[in-house]
Design an enzyme around this catalytic site. Structure first.
Site, PDB file in Angstrom:
ATOM      1  N   ASP A  88       0.866  -1.184   0.000  1.00 52.48           N
ATOM      2  CA  ASP A  88       0.000   0.000   0.000  1.00 52.48           C
ATOM      3  C   ASP A  88       0.901   1.232   0.000  1.00 52.48           C
ATOM      4  OD1 ASP A  88      -2.211   1.589  -0.012  1.00 52.48           O
ATOM      5  OD2 ASP A  88      -3.040   0.894   1.895  1.00 52.48           O
ATOM      6  N   ASP A 123      -3.755   6.991  -3.889  1.00 51.90           N
ATOM      7  CA  ASP A 123      -5.113   7.459  -4.161  1.00 51.90           C
ATOM      8  C   ASP A 123      -5.538   8.443  -3.080  1.00 51.90           C
ATOM      9  OD1 ASP A 123      -4.840   5.111  -2.561  1.00 51.90           O
ATOM     10  OD2 ASP A 123      -7.001   4.819  -2.571  1.00 51.90           O
ATOM     11  N   CYS A 276     -13.937 -22.010  21.053  1.00 52.53           N
ATOM     12  CA  CYS A 276     -13.197 -22.332  19.840  1.00 52.53           C
ATOM     13  C   CYS A 276     -12.167 -23.394  20.187  1.00 52.53           C
ATOM     14  CB  CYS A 276     -12.517 -21.070  19.311  1.00 52.53           C
ATOM     15  SG  CYS A 276     -11.446 -21.372  17.891  1.00 52.53           S
TER      16      CYS A 276
HETATM   17  N1  GUN Z   1      -6.372   1.174   3.205  1.00 52.50           N
HETATM   18  C1  GUN Z   1      -7.640   1.222   3.632  1.00 52.50           C
HETATM   19  N2  GUN Z   1      -8.397   1.968   2.811  1.00 52.50           N
HETATM   20  C2  GUN Z   1      -7.593   2.382   1.822  1.00 52.50           C
HETATM   21  C3  GUN Z   1      -7.805   3.183   0.651  1.00 52.50           C
HETATM   22  O1  GUN Z   1      -8.915   3.657   0.361  1.00 52.50           O
HETATM   23  N3  GUN Z   1      -6.705   3.395  -0.155  1.00 52.50           N
HETATM   24  C4  GUN Z   1      -5.486   2.873   0.141  1.00 52.50           C
HETATM   25  N4  GUN Z   1      -4.472   3.098  -0.704  1.00 52.50           N
HETATM   26  N5  GUN Z   1      -5.271   2.140   1.248  1.00 52.50           N
HETATM   27  C5  GUN Z   1      -6.311   1.893   2.067  1.00 52.50           C
HETATM   28 ZN    ZN Z   2      -9.531 -20.126  18.524  1.00 52.83          ZN
END
Ligand code: GUN
Ligand code: ZN
Length: 644
Positions: A88, A123, A276
């Site tokens: 990201d 973005d 669990c």
């Molecule tokens: N992580 C969570 N939401 C977003 C998003 O809208 N854009 C980006 N680049 N990372 C994210």
């Molecule tokens: Zn568990």
């Protein structure tokens, strides 16, 4: 490469090829914090089955140590992970902290330089509180940055991650998705800006956002729901066409002592019993968890959370394969009232969902509650009966109040049917849980292949039907006495009525008439059930025993082709493909020139060449827009080729 392997509606199991291996979607990507590896990525792969992970390039870039290491050794070596890694860009940090110390070009180049498999543009995060003008501006900027990224990296081996923004303005979402979908690049399509919706349990908005994005994106994929990491929403998101999830929540929740389940979250402080039995929970008591040191507890709960996510993904894949995803979603939606609200959206958007809806499924439709009746599979047949179906005779109509444990209904009414048809021809109507159903349709999906509570009926819909069709002469079956006044010399034949009605439903108005226009004969099995339909000594149709629909023999297909003008029912292929299809080989998307828009996955299709000569008959695997979009993969499974 992105290829659909199995599907149910918009939900799909796909193989997604990256530079570091193939991922089978739906998939979750655990978020790796490069500063603090709670679970080493290698272990995530070996012990949890993670096929792909995601980390944040901005976090790496901001730390001198990590930055140098990543640039020198590469991301895969730094994280000791040989599978696909997505990165990201810092957008989320810009949203949380107001700004970031980088720019679109720099952060993209950095991701490329450290060897990420999927690089995300910077973005602009659209928030639910943003006004429309601001959202428009952010969407415009995001698309511009996506275009720049495609220009720079569109031809490289790296995938681009091109988020769709637009906040909760569905038109803007759709436009944004359309804009992004037009770009020609190997890409992943995240739906961004949804974290605040998730955090506030605004699942209705979330569903609308996904649907709007899918409308704009078409069949492009993989579609990633950015920052959605709670297993309680996975099945819904997959039903609406999402393929990938990422989650840092497994750790965030674990730090607070929160156990995630597909039905919700439970805090350790409110836990009295461990429910669990995963390797993290097995053999441990509530007291054990409370007494252990914080790091150990966080690690164990994080691992429990991860396991719950991966199990839910496997459950979803199982459901896609056996055709029961709607049931799973309906059950999950009952886990939380805000999730239950999503039904409103599924109901409102049924026409869009119906475009991808198969005509039948492997498993029976199971009633989980009132909302089951709003599923596209039910709505489609209900609407057809109400609006398109034509009763065969002027009168009379017999109405049967049937029992759900006696299906297919006609097999429990053989005596009654034969007594009626000895005396007269007549329409036979069933009062069922989904409303009025003509007896001739009672073997098709989902009428026979469904399980409803016994005694359930929709009589209001029956009355609406009678009014709409102008039926005055109704005889409600009440034993053989109901026949006392009936005798008109003619006799009925349910098999003929069935061919006409099922063909009209399956192939379109008029199909039933042309497919029975001549000397009609049936080949039946030992139990007296029709297997093959013979018209003028030609085998034109076979009955699928599992869902009551017809498969087309080439002679039947020719009759339909003569009756219906192109492009109806047709898949048009290029000349190279036609040669192969004539030999019985499947149709591949790449060679398809056009597809009739009424064809749905699972439908019988006439495969024709450029000049509308029929070359084969087969069954649709993909939807129209998918066939026209994808360069790889099977579009139609051919059953019979027609050699010249
Ligand atoms: N992580 C969570 N939401 C977003 C998003 O809208 N854009 C980006 N680049 N990372 C994210
Ligand atoms: Zn568990």
């Amino acid at each position: 490469m992105f290829e659909v392997k199995h599907r149910d509606g918009l939900a799909r199991i796909c193989s997604f090829e990256t530079a570091h291996g193939t991922v089978e979607t739906p998939a979750v990507m655990p978020v790796i914090n490069p500063n603090k590896l709670v679970a080493p990525p290698k272990k995530l792969k070996e012990q949890f089955g993670a096929q792909i992970i995601i980390t944040n390039s901005y976090v790496i870039k901001q730390s001198e140590e990590l930055r140098e290491k990543a640039l020198k050794d590469g991301l895969h070596e730094m994280l000791d992970f040989d599978g696909p890694i997505m990165t990201d860009s810092g957008t989320f940090q810009a949203y949380v902290y107001g700004s970031v110390d980088t720019n679109p070009e720099e952060i993209l180049k950095f991701q490329k330089d450290i060897g990420s498999d999927i690089i995300t543009i910077l973005d602009r995060f659209t928030e639910p509180e943003d006004n429309k003008e601001l959202v428009e501006e952010k969407v415009r900027d995001t698309i511009q940055r996506a275009e720049d990224a495609v220009e720079e990296y569109g031809r490289s081996e790296t995938h681009l991650s091109l988020p769709i923004q637009g906040s909760i303005f569905t038109e803007l979402r759709k436009d944004a998705a359309e804009g992004i979908s037009k770009l020609d690049a190997k890409a992943v399509y995240p739906i961004g800006g949804v974290v605040p919706l998730m955090e506030d349990y605004r699942f209705k908005d979330l569903a609308e956002v996904i649907i709007a994005s899918k409308k704009g994106l078409g069949p492009k994929g993989p579609v990633h729901l950015f920052g959605a990491g709670h297993p309680m929403i996975f099945s819904l998101a997959v039903l609406l066409g999402c393929d990938m999830f990422d989650s840092s929540s497994y750790i965030k929740y674990a730090r607070r002592g929160d156990f995630m389940f597909p039905t919700g979250t439970r805090k350790l402080e409110h836990t009295y019993e461990i429910t669990c039995d995963c390797p993290s929970c097995n053999g441990r008591s509530v007291e054990d968890f409370r007494g252990m040191d914080e790091d150990e507890r966080t690690k164990l709960i994080a691992e429990h959370n991860l396991r719950q996510m991966f199990i839910e993904i496997r459950r979803i894949k199982q459901a896609i394969r056996d055709g029961s995803l709607w049931e799973l979603v309906e059950r999950r939606c009952r886990s939380h009232p805000q999730l239950y609200e999503v039904y409103e959206i599924l109901k409102k958007r049924w026409r869009f969902l119906e475009l991808y809806e198969p005509r039948s499924r492997k498993s029976a439709l199971m009633y989980t509650g009132r909302e089951t009746l709003d599923r596209p599979a039910v709505k489609r047949v209900q609407r057809w009966i109400m609006n398109e179906y034509q009763p065969h005779f002027d009168e009379p109509t017999f109405l049967f109040k049937v029992n759900e444990n006696e299906k297919p209904y006609n097999r429990h009414l053989m005596f009654e049917i034969s007594e009626i048809f000895k005396r007269t021809e007549a329409d036979l109507l069933l009062s069922t849980p989904i409303g009025p159903v003509p007896m001739e349709l009672d073997e098709i999906y989902p009428i026979a292949q469904s399980i409803f509570p016994r005694g359930m009926r929709d009589e209001e819909l029956v009355n609406e039907y009678l009014e709409k069709k102008g039926i005055d002469d109704l005889l409600v079956w009440d034993g053989i006495e109901s026949l006392s006044s009936v005798e008109n010399g003619s006799s009925g034949n349910l098999d003929v009525m069935r061919v006409k009605t099922v063909a009209n439903y399956q192939f379109g108005k008029g199909a039933g008439e042309v497919l029975t226009d001549g000397q009609l004969r049936f080949v039946k099995n030992r139990k007296g059930r029709v297997k093959n339909v013979i018209l003028d000594d030609e085998h034109i149709l076979s009955v699928r025993h599992y869902d009551g629909f017809f498969t087309l023999k080439t002679e039947g297909a020719e009759i339909l082709k003569d009756h219906f003008q192109a492009p109806y029912l047709r898949v048009k292929v290029d000349d190279d493909s036609a040669e192969f299809n004539r030999k019985g080989r499947n149709v591949f998307s790449k060679f398809v020139l056009n597809v009739d828009e009424d064809l749905r996955p699972g439908d019988e299709a006439l495969i024709v060449d450029k000049n509308d000569n029929m070359v084969a008959v087969g069954r649709m695997f993909l939807a129209k827009d998918e066939i026209l979009e994808y360069d790889t993969g099977m579009a139609v499974r051919v059953r019979e080729g027609i050699e010249k």
